[in-house]
Design an enzyme around this catalytic site. Structure first.
Site, PDB file in Angstrom:
ATOM      1  N   SER A 110      39.205  21.983  41.106  1.00 63.37           N
ATOM      2  CA  SER A 110      38.980  21.976  39.662  1.00 63.37           C
ATOM      3  C   SER A 110      37.954  20.907  39.318  1.00 63.37           C
ATOM      4  O   SER A 110      36.814  20.973  39.755  1.00 63.37           O
ATOM      5  CB  SER A 110      40.300  21.785  38.917  1.00 63.37           C
ATOM      6  OG  SER A 110      40.139  22.013  37.530  1.00 63.37           O
ATOM      7  N   GLU A 206      35.061  30.013  40.552  1.00 63.86           N
ATOM      8  CA  GLU A 206      36.323  30.364  39.895  1.00 63.86           C
ATOM      9  C   GLU A 206      36.327  29.733  38.520  1.00 63.86           C
ATOM     10  O   GLU A 206      35.600  28.777  38.252  1.00 63.86           O
ATOM     11  CB  GLU A 206      37.523  29.908  40.714  1.00 63.86           C
ATOM     12  CG  GLU A 206      37.667  28.392  40.890  1.00 63.86           C
ATOM     13  CD  GLU A 206      38.372  27.665  39.756  1.00 63.86           C
ATOM     14  OE1 GLU A 206      39.095  28.314  38.970  1.00 63.86           O
ATOM     15  OE2 GLU A 206      38.180  26.442  39.635  1.00 63.86           O
ATOM     16  N   HIS A 276      42.823  28.734  39.855  1.00 67.28           N
ATOM     17  CA  HIS A 276      43.811  27.830  39.275  1.00 67.28           C
ATOM     18  C   HIS A 276      45.239  28.344  39.388  1.00 67.28           C
ATOM     19  O   HIS A 276      46.140  27.785  38.755  1.00 67.28           O
ATOM     20  CB  HIS A 276      43.468  27.570  37.810  1.00 67.28           C
ATOM     21  CG  HIS A 276      42.485  26.449  37.619  1.00 67.28           C
ATOM     22  ND1 HIS A 276      41.181  26.527  38.034  1.00 67.28           N
ATOM     23  CD2 HIS A 276      42.633  25.217  37.061  1.00 67.28           C
ATOM     24  CE1 HIS A 276      40.550  25.395  37.730  1.00 67.28           C
ATOM     25  NE2 HIS A 276      41.417  24.587  37.154  1.00 67.28           N
TER      26      HIS A 276
END
Length: 309
Positions: A110, A206, A276
């Site tokens: 992330s 992503e 995620h």
């Protein structure tokens, strides 16, 4: 020159740092620490009480913690507490000479995308986009086993253990360093001194909770910046939509992907179990990989071990 860290062995000392946001709650963090302690000699370099808003600590303190972890000759890996936000703020203040001298296995994803890509660009590091500490107490065994496999020198499958299938959008074959991570964080690096050279790379992306028009905007940014023309392949992980415009109509994410990627001369595939949500594969960012997509199926394979032989 790639700088691969030594393999992580059971009981090895590992540092816990918080380069971005603090845990949302203490229980998942403590559960993650407890799970990691069954595997490694866990040495926290962050403690609650130093938070500053959405940051785990003031910038100088987070930089200092990373430097202490790098300077410690015993530390074999650095596990990040959480993503969130904050890594971008650290980049101008990191000691890149120190990083080049002490390549260390960095595990996180992330917001940690910023550190992974900057460390590859400025210090030649390969890193592992894998579970953060707050996930280690709740993640499924497949997710955690794959992370450990990469850390210890094995090369697990990116898809086989996750009941997932790569779907070709554009056929082709390519090899190159696997670079990418979170789309929003990656686009914030483009145009800065901390972005890697994407020429010939296999780009993996992503995103979570973003409306299609925002994903469209970020892909358009990559096109205008020349990134989508420079790479030799694209792999799309998990994308989820956030609140849509209050006044439809909208495009679907599939339509956005086709608009930007379906006409490419290199292989483009979707369906990588990376994003995620759990279960999730871990990705060796910076490591050479091979991507093959026929009109009906696709494969992605690492061409080397993440750690040094």
């Amino acid at each position: 020159m790639l700088r691969r860290p030594p393999p992580l062995t059971p009981g090895a000392p590992v540092a816990i740092v918080a380069p971005a946001s603090p845990p949302r709650a203490s229980d998942p963090y403590q559960a993650g620490l407890d799970r990691l302690r069954t595997l490694y000699d866990v040495r926290p370099f962050w403690a609650s009480g130093s938070e500053r808003g959405y940051l785990a600590a003031p910038d100088p303190d987070r930089v200092a913690a990373l430097h202490r972890a790098l300077e410690d000759p015993e530390v074999r890996a650095i596990f990040c507490v959480r993503g969130g936000y904050g890594c971008l703020r650290l980049l101008p203040h990191l000691d890149w000479d120190l990083a080049r001298t002490h390549p260390t296995l960095l595990v996180g994803y992330s917001d940690v995308t910023a550190l992974h890509l900057a460390l590859f660009a400025r210090a030649g590091w390969v890193g592992l986009s894998g579970p953060v500490v707050t996930e280690w107490g709740e993640a499924d065994e497949a997710t955690l086993s794959a992370c450990r496999d990469w850390c210890e020198g094995r090369t697990p499958s990116f898809v086989d253990t996750y009941d997932a299938t790569l779907t070709p959008l554009t056929a082709g074959t390519a090899s190159g360093p696997l670079l990418g991570g979170n789309l929003a964080v990656l686009t914030r690096l483009v145009g800065t001194p901390f972005a890697p050279d994407f020429e010939g790379a296999i780009l993996v992306l992503e995103e979570v909770a973003e409306a299609p028009y925002r994903v469209d905007r970020m892909l358009a940014h990559l096109q205008l910046a020349g990134v989508l023309d420079a790479v030799s392949g694209v792999v799309l992980g998990t994308f989820t939509t956030g609140p849509l415009d209050p006044d439809p109509p909208t495009l679907s994410l599939d339509e956005v992907f086709r608009d930007h990627l379906a006409h490419r001369s290199y292989p483009v595939v979707t369906g990588l179990p990376y994003g995620h949500h759990l279960p999730r594969c871990s990705l060796p960012l910076g490591l050479p990989v091979h991507l093959h997509a026929s009109p009906t199926d696709a494969t992605l394979n690492a061409e080397a071990s993440l750690v040094a032989p």
